[in-house]
Design an enzyme around this catalytic site. Structure first.
Site, PDB file in Angstrom:
ATOM      1  N   TRP A 140      43.981 -46.114  41.602  1.00 44.48           N
ATOM      2  CA  TRP A 140      43.471 -45.536  40.597  1.00 44.48           C
ATOM      3  C   TRP A 140      44.430 -45.324  39.423  1.00 44.48           C
ATOM      4  CZ3 TRP A 140      42.325 -41.724  44.852  1.00 44.48           C
ATOM      5  CH2 TRP A 140      43.463 -40.984  45.333  1.00 44.48           C
ATOM      6  N   ASP A 149      43.413 -60.738  38.214  1.00 43.97           N
ATOM      7  CA  ASP A 149      42.547 -59.480  37.727  1.00 43.97           C
ATOM      8  C   ASP A 149      41.508 -59.954  36.820  1.00 43.97           C
ATOM      9  OD1 ASP A 149      41.779 -56.630  37.668  1.00 43.97           O
ATOM     10  OD2 ASP A 149      43.887 -56.326  37.789  1.00 43.97           O
ATOM     11  N   GLU A 155      29.312 -39.197  39.541  1.00 44.34           N
ATOM     12  CA  GLU A 155      28.748 -40.380  39.505  1.00 44.34           C
ATOM     13  C   GLU A 155      27.401 -40.325  40.221  1.00 44.34           C
ATOM     14  OE1 GLU A 155      31.779 -40.005  39.407  1.00 44.34           O
ATOM     15  OE2 GLU A 155      32.694 -41.283  37.713  1.00 44.34           O
ATOM     16  N   ARG A 166      40.272 -50.691  43.403  1.00 47.88           N
ATOM     17  CA  ARG A 166      41.022 -51.629  44.621  1.00 47.88           C
ATOM     18  C   ARG A 166      41.896 -51.256  45.553  1.00 47.88           C
ATOM     19  NH1 ARG A 166      44.021 -54.729  40.101  1.00 47.88           N
ATOM     20  NH2 ARG A 166      46.344 -54.196  40.795  1.00 47.88           N
ATOM     21  N   ASN A 219      34.414 -36.836  42.520  1.00 51.42           N
ATOM     22  CA  ASN A 219      34.441 -38.094  41.548  1.00 51.42           C
ATOM     23  C   ASN A 219      34.307 -39.338  42.468  1.00 51.42           C
ATOM     24  OD1 ASN A 219      34.983 -39.312  38.934  1.00 51.42           O
ATOM     25  ND2 ASN A 219      36.559 -40.519  40.270  1.00 51.42           N
TER      26      ASN A 219
HETATM   27  C1  FMN Z   1      34.955 -54.581  40.679  1.00 49.13           C
HETATM   28  C2  FMN Z   1      35.691 -53.643  39.910  1.00 49.13           C
HETATM   29  C3  FMN Z   1      37.051 -53.321  40.380  1.00 49.13           C
HETATM   30  C4  FMN Z   1      37.751 -52.207  39.643  1.00 49.13           C
HETATM   31  N1  FMN Z   1      38.834 -52.098  40.072  1.00 49.13           N
HETATM   32  C5  FMN Z   1      39.706 -50.840  39.535  1.00 49.13           C
HETATM   33  C6  FMN Z   1      40.861 -50.484  39.776  1.00 49.13           C
HETATM   34  O1  FMN Z   1      41.543 -51.106  40.803  1.00 49.13           O
HETATM   35  N2  FMN Z   1      41.442 -49.329  39.157  1.00 49.13           N
HETATM   36  C7  FMN Z   1      40.923 -48.611  38.318  1.00 49.13           C
HETATM   37  O2  FMN Z   1      41.286 -47.558  37.829  1.00 49.13           O
HETATM   38  N3  FMN Z   1      39.674 -49.037  37.864  1.00 49.13           N
HETATM   39  C8  FMN Z   1      39.170 -50.105  38.333  1.00 49.13           C
HETATM   40  N4  FMN Z   1      37.810 -50.463  38.059  1.00 49.13           N
HETATM   41  C9  FMN Z   1      37.135 -49.770  36.803  1.00 49.13           C
HETATM   42  C10 FMN Z   1      36.629 -48.141  37.255  1.00 49.13           C
HETATM   43  O3  FMN Z   1      35.746 -48.509  38.570  1.00 49.13           O
HETATM   44  C11 FMN Z   1      35.872 -47.639  36.233  1.00 49.13           C
HETATM   45  O4  FMN Z   1      36.818 -47.370  35.149  1.00 49.13           O
HETATM   46  C12 FMN Z   1      35.188 -46.630  36.500  1.00 49.13           C
HETATM   47  O5  FMN Z   1      34.488 -46.002  35.325  1.00 49.13           O
HETATM   48  C13 FMN Z   1      36.213 -45.410  37.112  1.00 49.13           C
HETATM   49  O6  FMN Z   1      35.404 -44.259  37.580  1.00 49.13           O
HETATM   50  P1  FMN Z   1      36.144 -42.813  36.973  1.00 49.13           P
HETATM   51  O7  FMN Z   1      35.793 -42.880  35.547  1.00 49.13           O
HETATM   52  O8  FMN Z   1      35.451 -41.856  37.841  1.00 49.13           O
HETATM   53  O9  FMN Z   1      37.552 -42.857  37.244  1.00 49.13           O
HETATM   54  C14 FMN Z   1      37.118 -51.633  38.630  1.00 49.13           C
HETATM   55  C15 FMN Z   1      35.945 -51.659  38.097  1.00 49.13           C
HETATM   56  C16 FMN Z   1      35.192 -52.962  38.852  1.00 49.13           C
HETATM   57  C17 FMN Z   1      33.556 -53.140  38.370  1.00 49.13           C
HETATM   58 MN    MN Z   2      34.203 -40.225  37.096  1.00 50.86          MN
END
Ligand code: FMN
Ligand code: MN
Length: 482
Positions: free
Chosen positions: A186, A281, A232, A173, A168
């Site tokens: 996460w 945020d 991804e 952040r 994954n």
């Molecule tokens: C700039 C930015 C910062 C992000 N920060 C977080 C974060 O701190 N925690 C989180 O869970 N998702 C965050 N996200 C959203 C996730 O990247 C997004 O939900 C992504 O689909 C997660 O991938 P996953 O589905 O593999 O978990 C952020 C997105 C962006 C664009």
């Molecule tokens: Mn994913």
């Protein structure tokens, strides 16, 4: 299209879409404030490269994806709908009926075999390997005065499911606690949080690699809401039109993008939590401090001369609006595979992706709008949709003024509003409980007799085609005379 960040920045510069900041600007609040200014200027402002962040000799890049134009350039397309179309074609592969059809399919088959990442022996991201490396050498930003500290805001966090070894990649952040320790934000619904859950059940450490400043397509892919269990990097391979190059990490059993400028290698211990936040945020408000897992760094690898790519979130619009727009377009054809009656959808910037979701449908049967609401509430990250507005297919969901007009004229509130309860985004601040609360669907479609509407529904006001043509002529001459 560019597969590496510096090449991409050079190209943006040539096109006049990038501003180099030669003054000293501090990573402590100032870079964020300048970036925010750019984001709030018409069209999203230019990409920014701060060449002299105070106290560092490493450039900082922000707002790189902060316009529709740059987002398209990052993905190597003229329009986001072009990507959507290609994805739609990929997913509508039909069995060839004859030799001609088979030959026509070949380019798409080529695209399919391009999906898989490939491992290379040497990569720029490992030009320098420091097992005693610390984060102190990187110009990591503190963005807003109320922030709990400095945060890495645009990392590609890479984990594998400890049991299935499925990868994954997510952008989560990371709050800097010290040179070798960060938070790992996460959220509970996300891909790597599930890997961590498995690791905790097994009582094992979860190895983590974090790639910083990767090629532009990879940066987008980390933010893409891929269905759980789908790597991804497959999406990134498809978007890049070539296989993503990976290199084995030095100290963990993971592969990292060769194009990255910096890689942090380490682990998250089972059971360990630490206060994370507050953080200004992308909701435009501070997320409150909460306990999150802790990332321990055991090795840092990097290019000899890296650029630190980061992003600033805050009151919309910010750079993430355009990353979100890319997902809105790219995932529409995929969503249509399970919900084909969807015509279009729109996540307005002010709605922070899922606070306000507008969908248009080809309404086919009574209660159809409510079926769409239920489907969204049950589909991947669309489960976070707090307010869903469903309109008929003739309504342009990209035009929020038209939508407001239609909602105002089509809704009988008591009849057309549907409440439910369920999981909410971790950043949700208005619900009584964290990540759990109510959602609202608004059925703003035209109501049918089969739905109990017994009055006559009025028609939209439109003149005849002939009068319309005449109006154009006359209007032209009025304009010419002025
Ligand atoms: C700039 C930015 C910062 C992000 N920060 C977080 C974060 O701190 N925690 C989180 O869970 N998702 C965050 N996200 C959203 C996730 O990247 C997004 O939900 C992504 O689909 C997660 O991938 P996953 O589905 O593999 O978990 C952020 C997105 C962006 C664009
Ligand atoms: Mn994913």
């Amino acid at each position: 299209m560019h597969h590496e960040l510096t090449d991409f920045l050079t190209d943006l510069d040539k096109r006049g879409m990038l501003a180099r900041v030669r003054e000293q600007v501090s990573p402590d609040l100032e870079i964020a404030a300048v970036t925010d200014r750019a984001c709030k200027s018409p069209g999203g402002g230019p990409a920014l490269v701060f060449e002299r962040p105070t106290g560092f000799d490493m450039p900082v890049a922000t707002n790189v994806f902060g316009s529709l134009e740059r987002m398209c350039l990052a993905l190597g397309v003229d329009s986001l709908d072009q990507v959507a179309k290609e994805i739609d074609e990929l997913m509508t592969l039909r069995m060839p009926a004859g030799i001609i059809d088979a030959v026509k399919m070949l380019p798409m088959m080529g695209r399919l075999s391009d999906l898989m990442p490939k491992t290379v022996k040497n990569a720029p991201c490992q030009e320098v390997v420091r097992k005693d490396g610390t984060l102190d050498e990187f110009p990591i930003l503190k963005c807003w005065p109320g922030d709990g500290g400095r945060y890495i805001t645009f990392p590609l966090v890479i984990t594998k499911d400890p049991e299935t070894r499925v990868r994954n990649v997510g952008a989560y952040r990371m709050q800097v606690y010290d040179g070798r320790t960060t938070g790992m934000h996460w959220q509970r619904h996300k891909g790597s949080a599930q890997h961590y859950r498995v690791a905790e059940r097994l009582g094992r450490r979860l190895e983590v690699a974090v790639a910083l400043s990767p090629g532009p397509v990879l940066a987008y892919a980390a933010t893409a809401p891929m269905p759980e269990g789908l790597d991804e990097l497959l999406l990134a391979g498809f978007l890049s039109r070539q296989r993503i190059e990976l290199v084995k990490a030095v100290t963990v059993d993971l592969e990292v993008p060769a194009s990255a400028h910096i890689v942090l290698e380490g682990y998250v211990e089972p059971g360990e939590r630490r206060r994370e936040g507050p953080f200004g945020d992308h909701t435009g408000f501070y997320s409150l401090a909460e306990d999150f897992p802790v990332f321990h760094i055991q090795c840092i690898t990097r290019r000899r001369h890296p650029t630190y790519l980061t992003t600033v979130v805050g009151i919309p619009p910010q750079e993430d609006v355009y990353l979100g727009k890319a997902s809105e377009r790219i995932f529409l054809p995929m969503i249509r595979k399970t919900i084909p009656e969807i015509v279009d959808m729109h996540f307005p910037a002010e709605g922070i992706f899922h606070n306000l979701v507008i969908v248009s449908i080809d309404k086919r049967y009574p209660g159809h709008a409510r079926k769409i609401m239920s489907a969204f509430w049950g589909l991947g990250q669309l489960m976070f949709s707090k307010i869903i507005v469903v309109v008929d297919k003739n309504v342009n969901v990209q035009d929020v003024r038209e939508v407001a007009w239609i909602v105002g004229t089509h809704v009988d509130p008591e009849r057309d509003i549907q409440f439910t309860r369920g999981p909410l985004d971790d950043l949700e601040n208005a619900s009584d409980w964290p990540a759990y609360g109510s959602k609202m669907g608004v059925d703003a479609t035209r109501k049918w007799a089969s739905e109990g509407f017994s009055r006559e529904w009025p028609d939209r006001i439109v003149t005849t085609e002939a009068a319309g043509r005449r109006a154009l002529q006359i209007w032209d001459s009025i304009r010419d005379r002025r």
